[in-house]
Design an enzyme around this catalytic site. Sequence first.
Site, PDB file in Angstrom:
ATOM      1  CD  GLU A  79      -1.304  -0.106   3.602  1.00 15.24           C
ATOM      2  OE1 GLU A  79      -2.060   0.830   3.476  1.00 15.24           O
ATOM      3  OE2 GLU A  79      -1.452  -0.773   4.532  1.00 15.24           O
ATOM      4  CB  CYS A 111      -2.381  -4.166   6.577  1.00 16.63           C
ATOM      5  SG  CYS A 111      -2.006  -2.499   7.025  1.00 16.63           S
ATOM      6  CG  HIS A 233      -2.311  -6.909  10.596  1.00 15.08           C
ATOM      7  ND1 HIS A 233      -1.072  -6.475   9.940  1.00 15.08           N
ATOM      8  CD2 HIS A 233      -2.855  -5.721  10.660  1.00 15.08           C
ATOM      9  CE1 HIS A 233      -0.876  -5.155   9.596  1.00 15.08           C
ATOM     10  NE2 HIS A 233      -2.077  -4.462  10.020  1.00 15.08           N
TER      11      HIS A 233
HETATM   12  N1  COA Z   1       1.951   3.840  30.432  1.00 11.80           N
HETATM   13  C1  COA Z   1       1.538   2.671  30.111  1.00 11.80           C
HETATM   14  N2  COA Z   1       0.451   2.830  28.916  1.00 11.80           N
HETATM   15  C2  COA Z   1      -0.003   4.053  28.607  1.00 11.80           C
HETATM   16  C3  COA Z   1       0.672   5.276  29.198  1.00 11.80           C
HETATM   17  C4  COA Z   1       1.617   5.083  30.135  1.00 11.80           C
HETATM   18  N3  COA Z   1       2.141   6.255  30.742  1.00 11.80           N
HETATM   19  N4  COA Z   1      -0.328   6.030  28.576  1.00 11.80           N
HETATM   20  C5  COA Z   1      -1.052   5.681  27.717  1.00 11.80           C
HETATM   21  N5  COA Z   1      -0.946   4.391  27.822  1.00 11.80           N
HETATM   22  C6  COA Z   1      -1.754   3.505  26.969  1.00 11.80           C
HETATM   23  C7  COA Z   1      -3.178   3.891  27.159  1.00 11.80           C
HETATM   24  O1  COA Z   1      -3.758   3.421  28.269  1.00 11.80           O
HETATM   25  C8  COA Z   1      -3.763   2.924  25.821  1.00 11.80           C
HETATM   26  O2  COA Z   1      -3.828   1.459  25.887  1.00 11.80           O
HETATM   27  P1  COA Z   1      -5.183   0.589  25.490  1.00 11.80           P
HETATM   28  O3  COA Z   1      -5.115   1.037  24.090  1.00 11.80           O
HETATM   29  O4  COA Z   1      -4.788  -0.632  26.125  1.00 11.80           O
HETATM   30  O5  COA Z   1      -6.154   1.355  26.141  1.00 11.80           O
HETATM   31  C9  COA Z   1      -2.285   2.882  24.640  1.00 11.80           C
HETATM   32  O6  COA Z   1      -1.458   3.493  25.558  1.00 11.80           O
HETATM   33  C10 COA Z   1      -2.564   4.001  23.664  1.00 11.80           C
HETATM   34  O7  COA Z   1      -2.889   5.085  24.127  1.00 11.80           O
HETATM   35  P2  COA Z   1      -4.022   6.085  23.624  1.00 11.80           P
HETATM   36  O8  COA Z   1      -3.884   7.584  24.223  1.00 11.80           O
HETATM   37  O9  COA Z   1      -5.218   5.432  23.899  1.00 11.80           O
HETATM   38  O10 COA Z   1      -3.732   6.108  22.050  1.00 11.80           O
HETATM   39  P3  COA Z   1      -3.165   7.076  21.076  1.00 11.80           P
HETATM   40  O11 COA Z   1      -4.433   8.348  21.128  1.00 11.80           O
HETATM   41  O12 COA Z   1      -1.909   7.746  21.392  1.00 11.80           O
HETATM   42  O13 COA Z   1      -3.390   6.386  19.683  1.00 11.80           O
HETATM   43  C11 COA Z   1      -3.214   4.479  18.151  1.00 11.80           C
HETATM   44  C12 COA Z   1      -2.836   5.033  19.616  1.00 11.80           C
HETATM   45  C13 COA Z   1      -2.711   2.882  17.964  1.00 11.80           C
HETATM   46  C14 COA Z   1      -4.574   4.449  17.839  1.00 11.80           C
HETATM   47  C15 COA Z   1      -2.407   5.535  17.238  1.00 11.80           C
HETATM   48  O14 COA Z   1      -0.978   5.206  17.233  1.00 11.80           O
HETATM   49  C16 COA Z   1      -2.765   5.006  15.883  1.00 11.80           C
HETATM   50  O15 COA Z   1      -3.537   5.779  15.257  1.00 11.80           O
HETATM   51  N6  COA Z   1      -1.978   4.296  15.092  1.00 11.80           N
HETATM   52  C17 COA Z   1      -2.405   4.067  13.593  1.00 11.80           C
HETATM   53  C18 COA Z   1      -3.556   3.380  13.534  1.00 11.80           C
HETATM   54  C19 COA Z   1      -3.512   1.593  13.314  1.00 11.80           C
HETATM   55  O16 COA Z   1      -2.280   1.215  13.841  1.00 11.80           O
HETATM   56  N7  COA Z   1      -4.477   1.003  13.554  1.00 11.80           N
HETATM   57  C20 COA Z   1      -4.449  -0.396  13.832  1.00 11.80           C
HETATM   58  C21 COA Z   1      -5.396  -1.199  12.954  1.00 11.80           C
HETATM   59  S1  COA Z   1      -4.817  -1.529  11.628  1.00 11.80           S
END
Ligand code: COA
Length: 386
Positions: A79, A111, A233
């Site tokens: 992709e 993906c 994945h």
């Molecule tokens: N210590 C430990 N864990 C922590 C933390 C800390 N200090 N601060 C936050 N976290 C945890 C949160 O609780 C959360 O855990 P959970 O998902 O089990 O609830 C995790 O870290 C992520 O934090 P959060 O604030 O919810 O997410 P984000 O807004 O930073 O975004 C994604 C995370 C994955 C959504 C983002 O990286 C993204 O958009 N990625 C691309 C899309 C993707 O990969 N999608 C997957 C499907 S293909």
Amino acid sequence: MKIGIDKMAFATTDQYIDLRELATRRGVDPNKYTIGIGQDRQAVVPPTQDIVTLGATAAAKLLTPALAKRISTIMVATESGIDNSKASAIYVKHLLGLNDFVRTVELKEACYSGTAAIQFARGLVAFNPQETVLVIATDIARYGLNTPGEVTQGAGAVAMLISAHPHVLAIEPTTVAYSKDIMDFWRPLYATEAIVNGKYSTNVYIDFFLQAFTRYQQLTGQTLADFAGLVFHLPFTKMGKKALEGLLGDRTDAVAQRMRQQLHASQVYCRQVGNLYTGSLYLALMSLLQNGQVKAGDRLGLFSYGSGAEGEFYSGIVQEGFTTALNDIAADLKTRHQVSIDQYERFFNGRLGMKSADRQFDLSHDRRPFVLAGQQNHQRIYRRQK
Ligand code: COA
């Protein structure tokens, strides 16, 4: 007749960043990246590497001169396309020096398309068991600097030979594909980075997994106990945990514990490299085969997911000789070197991107077997260095 994966090889770049360092630069608690997301390091891509050079490097690791002569078709799943018309598979074929009587094509569905390529390859081999198909899942996961998705970037390629003499995994007949028109992640033609609704995509992923796995069980009569492990994945390692826990709930029995242990083994390399988009499931499979409790005859379940969205659950039986049919990924990863966050940002902004101007890259720092030397007259210039 058995049809499946005969050999596999993985390639990534020579550079990585430490995600604790990235967290500090972004003003985030490092535990969020290493525990919350589940990533330790991320592959960094210099402008001289792209999906073609990574894909060719992975394929070169598994091709002997005799095997190269047997390839009938190359399918590149990606992709991170470099051209809206010409297939990257043609560049890969040229760099590998394969003979011209080879079919070359590129596939796309986020993906997921590496799995589609494997299923299509199975069909070709079923038509003609003499054929060997080279499937390459190759991508550069880019979300942008200082975005929530930045910690889930990565890069690399997994090359696989699909044949009637599988030494890694014989694919079983029942597969369940599941697709819906969903806007969780997409990249319009004018964009170099994806538009993503990250939290939504994680929920859709879990839903698609549960739908596909439930249907697979209905069709086959199998239960979780019939699997030595499930492979997911992994856009980031926590995603696999979320999906598996969505299935297990509060189960603590022996089967549930086995699934958790095998998941852990499948996450080892993703933690070090990051997201490969199309290749992530297959890097997780290699990670499980090299770090988990797996023996010939075991059944593994594989869940493939691509935003947009499409999921597929299928299974395979591990074959005798699988340990020697994979490259030594742990050893390869030890040869990488760490770069600073400044260097990573320079590389991130330095690639060809959507610009049409001629460019010539300095190749003196890139000793990889295949490099992108630049762009001339709107054409990408590739070189084989070894
Ligand atoms: N210590 C430990 N864990 C922590 C933390 C800390 N200090 N601060 C936050 N976290 C945890 C949160 O609780 C959360 O855990 P959970 O998902 O089990 O609830 C995790 O870290 C992520 O934090 P959060 O604030 O919810 O997410 P984000 O807004 O930073 O975004 C994604 C995370 C994955 C959504 C983002 O990286 C993204 O958009 N990625 C691309 C899309 C993707 O990969 N999608 C997957 C499907 S293909």
